[in-house]
Write a protein that holds these residues in place. Sequence first.
Motif, PDB file in Angstrom:
ATOM      1  N   GLN A  70       5.154  -3.869  -0.128  1.00  0.00           N
ATOM      2  CA  GLN A  70       6.252  -2.917  -0.032  1.00  0.00           C
ATOM      3  C   GLN A  70       5.934  -1.633  -0.797  1.00  0.00           C
ATOM      4  N   PHE A  71       4.951  -1.691  -1.705  1.00  0.00           N
ATOM      5  CA  PHE A  71       4.524  -0.513  -2.454  1.00  0.00           C
ATOM      6  C   PHE A  71       3.027  -0.622  -2.688  1.00  0.00           C
ATOM      7  N   PHE A  72       2.331   0.496  -2.521  1.00  0.00           N
ATOM      8  CA  PHE A  72       0.883   0.549  -2.735  1.00  0.00           C
ATOM      9  C   PHE A  72       0.595   1.855  -3.451  1.00  0.00           C
ATOM     10  N   GLY A  73       0.487   1.777  -4.785  1.00  0.00           N
ATOM     11  CA  GLY A  73       0.262   2.967  -5.591  1.00  0.00           C
ATOM     12  C   GLY A  73      -1.154   3.495  -5.455  1.00  0.00           C
ATOM     13  N   THR A  74      -1.395   4.650  -6.057  1.00  0.00           N
ATOM     14  CA  THR A  74      -2.711   5.271  -5.949  1.00  0.00           C
ATOM     15  C   THR A  74      -3.808   4.403  -6.553  1.00  0.00           C
ATOM     16  N   SER A  75      -3.466   3.564  -7.510  1.00  0.00           N
ATOM     17  CA  SER A  75      -4.474   2.655  -8.072  1.00  0.00           C
ATOM     18  C   SER A  75      -4.918   1.631  -7.024  1.00  0.00           C
ATOM     19  N   GLY A  76      -4.145   1.468  -5.984  1.00  0.00           N
ATOM     20  CA  GLY A  76      -4.527   0.572  -4.899  1.00  0.00           C
ATOM     21  C   GLY A  76      -5.784   1.045  -4.181  1.00  0.00           C
ATOM     22  N   PHE A  77      -5.977   2.359  -4.109  1.00  0.00           N
ATOM     23  CA  PHE A  77      -7.200   2.864  -3.489  1.00  0.00           C
ATOM     24  C   PHE A  77      -8.410   2.462  -4.312  1.00  0.00           C
ATOM     25  N   SER A  78      -8.263   2.477  -5.628  1.00  0.00           N
ATOM     26  CA  SER A  78      -9.353   2.008  -6.501  1.00  0.00           C
ATOM     27  C   SER A  78      -9.656   0.538  -6.245  1.00  0.00           C
ATOM     28  N   VAL A  79      -8.618  -0.239  -5.979  1.00  0.00           N
ATOM     29  CA  VAL A  79      -8.818  -1.657  -5.644  1.00  0.00           C
ATOM     30  C   VAL A  79      -9.713  -1.766  -4.414  1.00  0.00           C
ATOM     31  N   LEU A  80      -9.380  -1.021  -3.367  1.00  0.00           N
ATOM     32  CA  LEU A  80     -10.166  -1.089  -2.133  1.00  0.00           C
ATOM     33  C   LEU A  80     -11.601  -0.613  -2.365  1.00  0.00           C
ATOM     34  N   HIS A  81     -11.763   0.425  -3.156  1.00  0.00           N
ATOM     35  CA  HIS A  81     -13.112   0.904  -3.482  1.00  0.00           C
ATOM     36  C   HIS A  81     -13.888  -0.173  -4.252  1.00  0.00           C
ATOM     37  N   ASN A  82     -13.256  -0.798  -5.238  1.00  0.00           N
ATOM     38  CA  ASN A  82     -13.929  -1.844  -6.019  1.00  0.00           C
ATOM     39  C   ASN A  82     -14.286  -3.049  -5.168  1.00  0.00           C
ATOM     40  N   VAL A  83     -13.407  -3.432  -4.263  1.00  0.00           N
ATOM     41  CA  VAL A  83     -13.720  -4.536  -3.348  1.00  0.00           C
ATOM     42  C   VAL A  83     -14.898  -4.146  -2.457  1.00  0.00           C
ATOM     43  N   ASN A  84     -14.914  -2.907  -1.992  1.00  0.00           N
ATOM     44  CA  ASN A  84     -16.007  -2.429  -1.152  1.00  0.00           C
ATOM     45  C   ASN A  84     -17.339  -2.497  -1.901  1.00  0.00           C
ATOM     46  N   VAL A  85     -17.358  -2.034  -3.129  1.00  0.00           N
ATOM     47  CA  VAL A  85     -18.578  -2.062  -3.936  1.00  0.00           C
ATOM     48  C   VAL A  85     -19.004  -3.502  -4.216  1.00  0.00           C
ATOM     49  N   SER A  86     -18.051  -4.348  -4.583  1.00  0.00           N
ATOM     50  CA  SER A  86     -18.360  -5.748  -4.871  1.00  0.00           C
ATOM     51  C   SER A  86     -18.927  -6.454  -3.637  1.00  0.00           C
ATOM     52  N   CYS A  87     -18.310  -6.215  -2.483  1.00  0.00           N
ATOM     53  CA  CYS A  87     -18.790  -6.850  -1.250  1.00  0.00           C
ATOM     54  C   CYS A  87     -20.172  -6.315  -0.864  1.00  0.00           C
ATOM     55  N   SER A  88     -20.392  -5.030  -1.052  1.00  0.00           N
ATOM     56  CA  SER A  88     -21.712  -4.457  -0.758  1.00  0.00           C
ATOM     57  C   SER A  88     -22.774  -5.082  -1.645  1.00  0.00           C
ATOM     58  N   ARG A  89     -22.451  -5.247  -2.917  1.00  0.00           N
ATOM     59  CA  ARG A  89     -23.389  -5.833  -3.867  1.00  0.00           C
ATOM     60  C   ARG A  89     -23.743  -7.274  -3.469  1.00  0.00           C
ATOM     61  N   ARG A  90     -22.759  -8.012  -2.981  1.00  0.00           N
ATOM     62  CA  ARG A  90     -22.952  -9.415  -2.603  1.00  0.00           C
ATOM     63  C   ARG A  90     -23.472  -9.600  -1.185  1.00  0.00           C
ATOM     64  N   GLY A  91     -23.432  -8.537  -0.381  1.00  0.00           N
ATOM     65  CA  GLY A  91     -23.806  -8.662   1.023  1.00  0.00           C
ATOM     66  C   GLY A  91     -22.709  -9.298   1.852  1.00  0.00           C
ATOM     67  N   THR A  92     -21.469  -9.178   1.392  1.00  0.00           N
ATOM     68  CA  THR A  92     -20.305  -9.741   2.077  1.00  0.00           C
ATOM     69  C   THR A  92     -19.718  -8.709   3.036  1.00  0.00           C
ATOM     70  N   THR A  93     -19.505  -9.115   4.267  1.00  0.00           N
ATOM     71  CA  THR A  93     -18.835  -8.259   5.243  1.00  0.00           C
ATOM     72  C   THR A  93     -17.341  -8.374   5.008  1.00  0.00           C
ATOM     73  N   TRP A  94     -16.651  -7.237   4.956  1.00  0.00           N
ATOM     74  CA  TRP A  94     -15.215  -7.292   4.677  1.00  0.00           C
ATOM     75  C   TRP A  94     -14.470  -6.251   5.488  1.00  0.00           C
ATOM     76  N   VAL A  95     -13.163  -6.459   5.575  1.00  0.00           N
ATOM     77  CA  VAL A  95     -12.275  -5.522   6.264  1.00  0.00           C
ATOM     78  C   VAL A  95     -10.888  -5.654   5.644  1.00  0.00           C
ATOM     79  N   VAL A  96     -10.137  -4.559   5.652  1.00  0.00           N
ATOM     80  CA  VAL A  96      -8.763  -4.570   5.166  1.00  0.00           C
ATOM     81  C   VAL A  96      -7.825  -4.391   6.358  1.00  0.00           C
TER      82      VAL A  96
END
Length: 142
Positions: A70-96
Motif C-alpha cells: 500500500q506504500f512504497f517509499g523512496t528507500s524501496g528503490f534501494s531495495v530493488l537495486h540491492n536485490v539486483n546487485v545481490s542476484c547479479s553477484r550470485r548469478g540468480t535470474t530475478w524479476v519484480v
Amino acid sequence: MSIVHKSVPKATPDGPRTRAEFTSCPISTTTLVVTAEGELDACNARALVDYVERSLGSCSRLIVDLRDLQFFGTSGFSVLHNVNVSCSRRGTTWVVIPGGEVDRLLRICDPGGGLPVARSLETAIAAVVRGPRRHLRMLPRA
C-alpha cells in the motif's frame, strides 16, 4: 512450504497503521517467490533485502511480488537495486512484479527500465525461466 517474516507489528497503539509482512514460497526446486504486503519505507526496507538474501538458498530464480504494497517509499528503490546487485553477484535470474505504488516510483527512478519487471506472475515465471536480460558486471580498473 512458505516462510513468513513480519518486520513490525501490524497495528500500533496509535491506530491501525500497517507495516510490511514478507513471505516466501518455492514454486519449483529452482524458483522462489518472495511477497511483500503492507508498507515498505526507510524503517523496514533493509529487512526486505535481508529476507530475500536469507530465503534464496540454492534457488537460481527469484520473483519479488510487490503488488500488495500500500506504500512504497523512496528507500524501496534501494531495495530493488540491492536485490539486483545481490542476484547479479550470485548469478540468480530475478524479476519484480510491481503494484501501483511500486510502478509510480519506478517511473521516476528507473525510467529507462533497467530493472527486470513483469506485469503478472505468469509473465514473471516466463521471464525467469527464459533467463536474464543481462547481469551487472564488475569492470577492472583502468
